[in-house]
Design a protein around this motif. Structure first.
Motif, short mmCIF file in Angstrom:
data_model
loop_
_atom_site.label_atom_id
_atom_site.label_comp_id
_atom_site.label_asym_id
_atom_site.label_seq_id
_atom_site.Cartn_x
_atom_site.Cartn_y
_atom_site.Cartn_z
N ILE A 128 -24.64 -43.74 11.98
CA ILE A 128 -25.97 -43.90 12.16
C ILE A 128 -26.61 -45.29 12.26
O ILE A 128 -27.36 -45.74 12.98
CB ILE A 128 -26.98 -43.09 11.32
CG1 ILE A 128 -26.41 -41.91 11.49
CG2 ILE A 128 -28.36 -43.17 11.27
CD1 ILE A 128 -27.00 -40.59 10.11
N MET A 129 -26.01 -46.29 11.31
CA MET A 129 -26.44 -47.34 11.45
C MET A 129 -25.78 -48.03 12.52
O MET A 129 -26.58 -48.94 13.12
CB MET A 129 -25.74 -48.45 10.26
CG MET A 129 -26.36 -48.08 8.94
SD MET A 129 -26.11 -48.94 7.33
CE MET A 129 -24.41 -49.14 7.61
N ALA A 130 -24.75 -48.07 12.95
CA ALA A 130 -24.17 -48.58 14.20
C ALA A 130 -24.88 -47.98 15.44
O ALA A 130 -25.28 -48.92 16.36
CB ALA A 130 -22.90 -48.19 14.24
N LEU A 131 -25.31 -46.93 15.75
CA LEU A 131 -26.20 -46.33 16.77
C LEU A 131 -27.45 -46.89 16.77
O LEU A 131 -28.11 -47.14 17.70
CB LEU A 131 -25.91 -44.80 16.70
CG LEU A 131 -26.70 -43.84 16.24
CD1 LEU A 131 -28.03 -43.50 16.59
CD2 LEU A 131 -25.64 -42.55 15.83
N SER A 132 -28.05 -46.99 15.40
CA SER A 132 -29.29 -47.58 15.37
C SER A 132 -29.44 -49.03 16.12
O SER A 132 -30.32 -49.48 16.70
CB SER A 132 -29.75 -47.41 13.98
OG SER A 132 -30.08 -46.04 13.67
N PHE A 133 -28.41 -49.79 15.50
CA PHE A 133 -28.47 -51.32 15.98
C PHE A 133 -28.28 -51.21 17.67
O PHE A 133 -29.00 -52.15 18.19
CB PHE A 133 -27.25 -52.08 15.32
CG PHE A 133 -27.52 -52.40 13.86
CD1 PHE A 133 -28.45 -52.65 13.31
CD2 PHE A 133 -26.42 -52.09 13.13
CE1 PHE A 133 -28.90 -53.00 12.18
CE2 PHE A 133 -26.55 -52.48 11.59
CZ PHE A 133 -27.83 -52.77 11.25
N LYS A 134 -27.57 -50.25 18.00
CA LYS A 134 -27.38 -50.05 19.66
C LYS A 134 -28.77 -49.90 20.43
O LYS A 134 -29.30 -50.49 21.15
CB LYS A 134 -26.15 -49.25 19.94
CG LYS A 134 -25.05 -49.76 19.74
CD LYS A 134 -23.60 -48.71 20.03
CE LYS A 134 -22.46 -49.20 19.37
NZ LYS A 134 -22.29 -49.81 18.06
#
Length: 139
Positions: free
Chosen positions: A19-25
């Protein structure tokens, strides 16, 4: 009870990371595309969007338990691909911290493989039979 709590915490950690990774994206897709382009991949904006939606799927699998084991295996492959592509040996000479980032991906892989083999646990797992409307249960 301890086992159940440990499994739930692990699932939340796995989901949280993706979720953090996709949020940054989603916050800056152009920056993600630039990072992908810098690694030498073609079609960086397209790949950034693919990665974001793939990570969303992984997060949903970890949160719901749907396709949990296959998702954990796919996540493991993805994590090692990221390690080699973005933190591989070609980057170690310029920045020794990259070696640490590279190795961290393998510890994450170990957890994902363990999860894939042992499954999602018995609580907070979506089951298709629970999704039927009440009228369908009485037939």
């Amino acid at each position: 009870m301890g086992r159940t709590i440990a499994i739930l915490v692990a699932r939340l950690i796995f989901a949280g990371v993706f979720i953090m990774a996709l949020s940054f994206k989603f916050m800056d897709m152009q920056a993600t595309a630039a990072y992908i382009a810098a690694a030498g991949f073609p079609f960086p904006l397209f790949l950034a969007w693919v990665a974001a939606f793939f990570e969303l799927g992984l997060a949903l699998a970890f949160l719901t338990g749907i396709f949990f084991s296959p998702a954990a295996l796919l996540a493991g492959i993805y994590v090692i691909f990221l390690a080699v592509s973005f933190h591989g040996p070609g980057r170690w000479a310029g920045n020794q911290a990259e070696f640490g980032f590279f190795i961290d991906h393998f510890t994450f892989l170990a957890g994902l493989l363990f999860a894939a083999v042992h499954g999602h646990g018995e609580v907070l797992v979506f089951r298709a039979g629970q999704a039927r409307p009440p009228s369908a249960l009485t037939q």
